[in-house]
Motif scaffolding. Structure first.
Motif, PDB file in Angstrom:
ATOM      1  N   ARG A   1      -4.413  -2.745   7.032  1.00 17.96           N
ATOM      2  CA  ARG A   1      -4.949  -2.590   5.675  1.00 17.96           C
ATOM      3  C   ARG A   1      -4.950  -3.924   4.933  1.00 17.96           C
ATOM      4  O   ARG A   1      -5.911  -4.264   4.240  1.00 17.96           O
ATOM      5  CB  ARG A   1      -4.138  -1.561   4.900  1.00 17.96           C
TER       6      ARG A   1
ATOM      7  N   VAL B   1      -2.438   5.783   1.289  1.00 21.77           N
ATOM      8  CA  VAL B   1      -2.068   4.370   1.409  1.00 21.77           C
ATOM      9  C   VAL B   1      -0.585   4.179   1.091  1.00 21.77           C
ATOM     10  O   VAL B   1       0.147   3.509   1.824  1.00 21.77           O
ATOM     11  CB  VAL B   1      -2.929   3.493   0.478  1.00 21.77           C
TER      12      VAL B   1
ATOM     13  N   THR C   1      -9.734   0.971  -1.180  1.00 21.01           N
ATOM     14  CA  THR C   1      -8.484   1.709  -1.331  1.00 21.01           C
ATOM     15  C   THR C   1      -7.709   1.183  -2.525  1.00 21.01           C
ATOM     16  O   THR C   1      -7.956   0.085  -3.013  1.00 21.01           O
ATOM     17  CB  THR C   1      -7.596   1.589  -0.075  1.00 21.01           C
TER      18      THR C   1
END
Length: 249
Positions: free
Chosen positions: A139, A155, A148
């Motif tokens: 990520r 997350v 995100t």
């Protein structure tokens, strides 16, 4: 009936690992699949998204869709852990008398429970740590093509120590349910419901709850709280087991 037969000098953790080897294989296979999927995102889908946003899009392989799906899966991994702990690790052995047979032959109830928790906690904590590190690395590395926010549950939960704490919490709650209820199916249901509720609370949008906080304060405070509750659950479990075995003697 398969008893956990041990000599007084045997290592009970080794016997527990042997007894629950299928669960360890499933857990290892899940880690392999998850890590492979994350590496596929990093090596193939993220570069494709950078090259051409429109041509690289497909609903099942889009980098955001895949990462969102993997984040959801990893954030809920604590629930099957709780189900397994309540039903297979503890509840079933109390229900069918396997645990009582082990207690009368070679191992004290407290040592039996310690072996169960230790043998399960080590691979669960190590695997959760690995998955969290890989997910967070992908990520962070590919955040330029990911839409995100750190406060989204898919997350927030899998990227930090909260994921490990949730899994250990699930193990503790499942063990407590198994000892308290003494039957596999009720323990399964109680552990799953408790863990799902906890996961929902700790994974909700923290911007709405603590708007002045940021990622690491939320991660660390949630982790500490989950570990404290898990430790309390383990202490209560040992106490309940002691009372249970006293009544049988």
């Amino acid at each position: 009936m398969t008893a956990l037969a041990l000599s007084p000098t045997a290592r009970p953790q080794r016997a527990v690992r042997r007894l629950h080897r299928p669960a360890l294989i499933v857990w290892s296979g899940f880690q392999l699949l998850a890590v492979s999927a994350l590496l596929w995102v990093h090596l193939f889908r993220a570069p494709a998204a950078r090259e051409d946003h429109s041509a690289s899009y497909f609903v099942l392989t889009d980098v955001n869709n895949v990462m969102n799906f993997l984040g959801e899966v990893l954030s809920y991994v604590s629930i099957p852990v709780a189900v397994w702990a309540g039903a297979a690790l503890i509840g079933r052995e109390l229900e069918d008398g396997t645990a009582r047979l082990a207690w009368t032959q070679s191992i004290t109830p407290a040592r039996w429970l310690t072996a169960k928790l230790t043998a399960a906690a080590l691979p669960l904590a190590a695997g959760s740590t690995l998955l969290g590190l890989v997910f967070a690395w992908v990520r962070t590395t590919d955040q330029d093509v990911l839409v995100t926010n750190w406060s989204w549950d898919r997350v927030l939960v899998p990227t930090g120590p909260m994921s490990v704490a949730l899994v250990l919490f699930a193990l503790a709650v499942g063990t407590l349910a198994g000892v308290a209820l003494g039957r596999a199916l009720p323990a399964l249901a109680a552990a799953a419901l408790t863990t799902y509720t906890t996961r929902y609370f700790f994974g909700r949008t923290w911007d709405d709850i603590w708007p002045v906080r940021r990622y690491w304060p939320v991660q660390l405070s949630a982790t500490v709280l989950l570990l404290l509750v898990a430790a309390l659950a383990v202490a209560v479990t040992f106490r309940l087991l002691a009372r249970r075995t006293e009544s049988l003697s």
